[in-house]
Structure formats: C-alpha cells, structure tokens
Scaffold this motif. Structure first.
Motif, short mmCIF file in Angstrom:
data_model
loop_
_atom_site.label_atom_id
_atom_site.label_comp_id
_atom_site.label_asym_id
_atom_site.label_seq_id
_atom_site.Cartn_x
_atom_site.Cartn_y
_atom_site.Cartn_z
N ASP A 1 0.85 -1.19 0.00
CA ASP A 1 0.00 0.00 0.00
C ASP A 1 0.88 1.24 0.00
O ASP A 1 1.50 1.58 1.00
N PHE A 2 0.92 1.94 -1.16
CA PHE A 2 1.71 3.16 -1.26
C PHE A 2 0.90 4.35 -0.74
O PHE A 2 0.59 5.30 -1.47
N ASN A 3 0.54 4.27 0.53
CA ASN A 3 -0.32 5.26 1.16
C ASN A 3 0.42 6.59 1.34
O ASN A 3 1.43 6.65 2.03
N PRO A 4 -0.09 7.69 0.73
CA PRO A 4 0.60 8.98 0.87
C PRO A 4 0.11 9.81 2.05
O PRO A 4 0.58 10.92 2.26
N HIS A 5 -0.85 9.28 2.82
CA HIS A 5 -1.51 10.09 3.84
C HIS A 5 -1.05 9.81 5.27
O HIS A 5 -1.32 10.61 6.16
N GLU A 6 -0.38 8.70 5.49
CA GLU A 6 -0.05 8.31 6.87
C GLU A 6 1.46 8.19 7.06
O GLU A 6 2.17 7.75 6.16
N PRO A 7 1.95 8.56 8.23
CA PRO A 7 3.38 8.49 8.51
C PRO A 7 3.79 7.11 9.02
O PRO A 7 2.96 6.25 9.28
N TYR A 8 5.08 6.96 9.19
CA TYR A 8 5.66 5.73 9.76
C TYR A 8 5.50 5.75 11.29
O TYR A 8 5.74 6.77 11.94
N LEU A 9 5.06 4.64 11.84
CA LEU A 9 4.95 4.49 13.28
C LEU A 9 5.63 3.20 13.70
O LEU A 9 5.60 2.21 12.95
N ASP A 10 6.22 3.19 14.88
CA ASP A 10 6.86 1.98 15.36
C ASP A 10 6.60 1.78 16.85
O ASP A 10 5.94 2.60 17.49
N GLU A 11 7.10 0.70 17.38
CA GLU A 11 6.87 0.37 18.78
C GLU A 11 7.54 1.38 19.71
O GLU A 11 7.06 1.61 20.83
N GLN A 12 8.64 1.97 19.27
CA GLN A 12 9.32 2.97 20.09
C GLN A 12 8.41 4.18 20.33
O GLN A 12 8.33 4.71 21.45
N PHE A 13 7.72 4.61 19.27
CA PHE A 13 6.76 5.71 19.44
C PHE A 13 5.69 5.32 20.45
O PHE A 13 5.35 6.10 21.35
N LEU A 14 5.13 4.12 20.28
CA LEU A 14 4.05 3.67 21.16
C LEU A 14 4.51 3.62 22.61
O LEU A 14 3.79 4.06 23.52
N LEU A 15 5.70 3.13 22.83
CA LEU A 15 6.25 3.04 24.18
C LEU A 15 6.40 4.43 24.81
O LEU A 15 5.98 4.67 25.95
N ASN A 16 6.95 5.37 24.05
CA ASN A 16 7.17 6.72 24.57
C ASN A 16 5.85 7.47 24.78
O ASN A 16 5.71 8.22 25.75
N TRP A 17 4.92 7.27 23.86
CA TRP A 17 3.62 7.94 24.00
C TRP A 17 2.88 7.40 25.23
O TRP A 17 2.29 8.17 26.00
N ARG A 18 2.92 6.10 25.41
CA ARG A 18 2.27 5.50 26.58
C ARG A 18 2.91 6.02 27.87
O ARG A 18 2.23 6.32 28.85
#
Length: 479
Positions: free
Chosen positions: A123-140
């Motif tokens: 899916d060459f989605n142009p609308h959404e950014p890259y997210l990873d587990e590190q982001f989720l950990l820090n946001w939590r």
C-alpha cells in the motif's frame, strides 16, 4: 391495587412507582382520579408510609400527579393517552437530504483509498506516517506520567486557544526549527486541517465567499469549505506551483501547500511566492498556508514559510498528524493576534476546547524530548525509503516514460501520465495484483491530469522495490 413482589430484585419503592406510572399511562388511573392517602395505601400494601411518600413525591416531580392540601393527590388532568387514530409512527423525523455531504464523504473515502472492500499487500499510502513500537512506548509513558501529574483543576473547562503549556512548547519549536517567531496568543490548537478550515470558514469568511484552491490539491480543504457554502474556485498548478495569475479576482482566501504541493509534490517557486504575497496584501486576501510535509526535506533545510515573510493576513497550518500520528488529532493555526482571537471565539462557541488528555500527553511528549528524538528517527527512515523509491523508479524505467515530481520533500512522489492515459484501469489492475496506488484524479477539481500519488512512509525498502517492479510490469508491459 399496587403489589409488592418479594422475589423482585428492584427496591420496593421502584416496583410501586413503575406500577403506578403504568396505571396512569395506560388510563387505568384516569386523569383527575384521587389517589389513596399515603398512610392508608401503605397499610393496604403492607409497606412503610415513607415508601409510599417517596412514590408519590416521584410521581409529582415527573408531572404525573398534582397535589393540594384539601384535594389530596390526583392524576394530572393533562395526561394524554393517544387513541388508535392518533398513534405516532415509530420511525421519528427523517434527516434532511444533504447531497453535498454524501458526495463529499464518497470523494473523501475514495481519496483515502477506500479499503473496505479489498486488501492490498503493498500500500503506497501517501496520507499516513511511519509508526513503530518505540513511538508507542514513549507515548504510553508520556500519557501515564502526564495523567499522574495533572492537578485536579486541570479537568475544568479549558482555554479555547488550547492548553497553554502545549502552545508554549509549539511556540519554542516554531522559533527554533522553522524560524517563525510568534506570541502564544497567536497560536490556536485544533483537531486537524479540516477542523482548522471549518473554523476559518466560520470566523473569517462570509457565506458564499469566493475561495481559490490548488487543482490538483487537498480534497479535504475544498470539501470543508464547500460544505460551509463557500464558492470554491480551482486554480491550476504547474512545475512552479500555483498559477497566481489564475486566482479568481473576487477571492477572499487562497489555500496553498507551497513547501510540498499536495498531490504533485512541487515546491512553489520564489517568484510565485512573492507574487502571491503581493497580491494578498494588495487585495486583502487571506492566505492559508498548509505546511503539512515541510519537515521532511531530502536536500537542504526546510524552506522558509510564507508566514515568516508576511504574518499579517497569512494563516499558517501545522499538524502533528504527519509529524507523529493522525490519531493524535492535534493541529495548530498560527496567525495575527486579531485573527486568532476571532477564531478562538468561534471555537469557544461551537467546540469549546480540545480534549485535555491529548494536549497534556503531547506537552509531556515534547518536553521530555521524545518528539525531537522521534523526528530524528523517522527522518532517517524516510531518507532510506525515499532513496529506495527513487532508485526503483529509475531502475524499472518508469522515470523515463512518466513524469516524476515531488522528490525533494515530503512523504510522497507523483508518477504522472499523459491526460489520455487510462488511470482508472491501471489503478484497478494494480489492486488486483495486491498493490494499492492513489490516482491523481481523486485530487482534482476540474483538472484532467492523470497519474498516481505514491507514498513511501509506511512501506519498507524491500517492499518498495517489489511494489515498483510489479507496477512497472503493469505500466510497461512490453518492456
């Protein structure tokens, strides 16, 4: 007679109240009927007088009965029991027809690549950014710490401008990273670009005002303004950005994405920028500058903003949807103090303020350094994926047969075809092959340009190569 069921788990007073209401609403106790005194009824049923008094008080408070010292308690005279001929249909009122809303939502879903009916492996989605587990950990972590530290008075009604500590963090970021120097009361927090444009339409424009938008461009912008009954006029875009000479002479607002044009990805050339700023100042036109993709540039520093060159009359939109995640739903409008004050008043009247926890969490996320570390990490990811996309488009020969634009900045590129090309057929064929691509026509109002907007933020390097190779076989079958 009212009865008590000892096996019923409801309180006795509730049982008796429900029976009394049933008797009144079904006409068993007709209007004007005198109810037994509370002491007498209590003795007959075998309950305390206070229980019957509670029932009678509740009947009175709901309007089922009237009381007087001499007349006792009677069923209300105005209690209405519809006859068979007066029965009301169960369906209720019918929502009005809103064809503009229905067509806009349909367009919006197709623009996002309506995913209800099919799944794509790539899916060459142009609308959404890259997210990873590190982001989720820090946001939590930020969420938990922020909610623990928040004082009780923080949960009262908030400021329509937005949470002050968050606006202070944004003020600092804009000054250090974008060269935009403003006061905190020049910053208004919103829940996304569409919310921002909705506020602008309500606060700064009159119904029926003419607004000029890029074509191709950002569909959600013109949809939001059309729904607010603005007269939306498309302005063509070329390799230098918006054609300033084609802006409608009656325009009260121009919406632009100068740093990385939504859809084509081109950068607005400096002569066009100066021409637009001069026109806006001369004609007193609002400029709405959406800087959604400018943080991700692959050659040199982020470009100067229109706002930094001309603050009065320019409204600068910045969103955390692309920088962090769309689910955060926090964006900003930056403008003159007068304009932001007016926008904040409309916000207070119609939305009141944004949810507190999201603002508090984002404030903590920025203050603890998670935001800048996240930006550094994703920029490295995007740099690699941008290189992979550029290399694949060249290696497959697609760059020789199609126009490539938007490669200097942002999270997507445009693979443009000739206007006669069967864009829809290729889009559907690619989907059958497990590849989702985003047709340029979905970004167009009147423009007949064709091609595909290819995002690379959510696709790893190996998958990018595989997807472009498979796409090339569809577009260049004889090669």
């Amino acid at each position: 007679m009212l009865k008590v069921n000892r096996d019923d788990k409801r309180p006795i007073w509730q049982q008796l109240l429900d029976q009394a209401i049933h008797n009144i609403t079904t006409g068993k106790w007709p209007p004007g009927e005198l109810l037994l005194p509370s002491r007498e009824l209590a003795e007959l049923i075998g309950v305390s007088r206070s229980t019957i008094q509670s029932v009678y008080e509740e009947l009175f408070s709901r309007g089922f009965t009237v009381t007087s010292r001499r007349g006792g308690t009677r069923v209300s005279e105005w209690m209405y029991k519809p006859g068979p001929e007066d029965e009301v249909p169960a369906e209720g009122p019918v929502p009005p027809e809103l064809p503009l809303l229905n067509s806009a939502i349909g367009h919006l879903q197709s623009w996002f690549g309506d995913k209800k009916n099919s799944k794509a492996k790539i899916d060459f989605n142009p609308h959404e950014p890259y997210l990873d587990e590190q982001f989720l950990l820090n946001w939590r972590k930020s969420f938990l710490q922020a909610s623990t530290e928040a004082p009780l008075d923080s949960w009262a009604y908030g400021n329509a401008y937005g949470y002050l500590p968050l606006r202070e963090q944004i003020q600092r970021y804009l000054s250090l990273e974008r060269g935009i120097h403003v006061e905190v009361d020049q910053i208004l927090l919103t829940s996304g670009a569409q919310h921002s444009l909705d506020l602008i339409s309500q606060a700064l424009l009159h119904k029926g005002a003419t607004v000029s938008v890029e074509d191709p461009g950002f569909p959600a912008a013109w949809m939001a303004m059309k729904f607010r009954e603005m007269e939306v006029v498309p302005v063509p875009v070329d390799e230098h950005g918006l054609y300033i000479d084609h802006i409608h002479p009656e325009s009260k607002l121009v919406f632009v994405t100068p740093s990385h044009q939504c859809a084509t990805g081109v950068i607005m050339a400096e002569p066009r920028r100066q021409q637009l700023l001069h026109l806006a100042a001369e004609k007193r036109i609002w400029i709405v500058e959406d800087d959604y993709d400018s943080e991700f540039r692959y050659r040199g520093d982020p470009l100067p903003t229109l706002f930094s060159q001309q603050q009065h009359g320019t409204l600068y939109l910045m969103s955390f949807s692309k920088m962090i995640a769309p689910g955060i739903r926090i964006s900003t409008i930056i403008g003159s103090q007068e304009a932001i004050h007016q926008l904040a008043q409309v916000q207070e009247l119609t939305y009141r303020h944004l949810p507190f926890m999201e603002q508090l969490t984002l404030t903590h996320f920025i203050k603890q350094g998670h935001f800048m570390r996240h930006m550094r990490r994703v920029r490295n990811v995007y740099r690699r994926r941008h290189a992979a996309m550029t290399k694949a488009l060249t290696a497959t020969g697609l760059s020789e047969h199609f126009m490539i634009s938007g490669a200097e900045t942002g999270l997507h590129m445009l693979l443009e075809a000739k206007p006669s090309f069967n864009e829809e057929a290729v889009t559907n064929l690619a989907l059958e092959e497990g590849i989702r691509i985003y047709p340029l026509s979905h970004y167009c109002l009147h423009s007949k340009r064709k091609g595909w907007v290819l995002g690379f933020a959510k696709v790893d390097e190996e998958t990018i190569e595989e997807g472009i190779v498979r796409l090339a076989k569809i577009l260049l079958p004889n090669k």
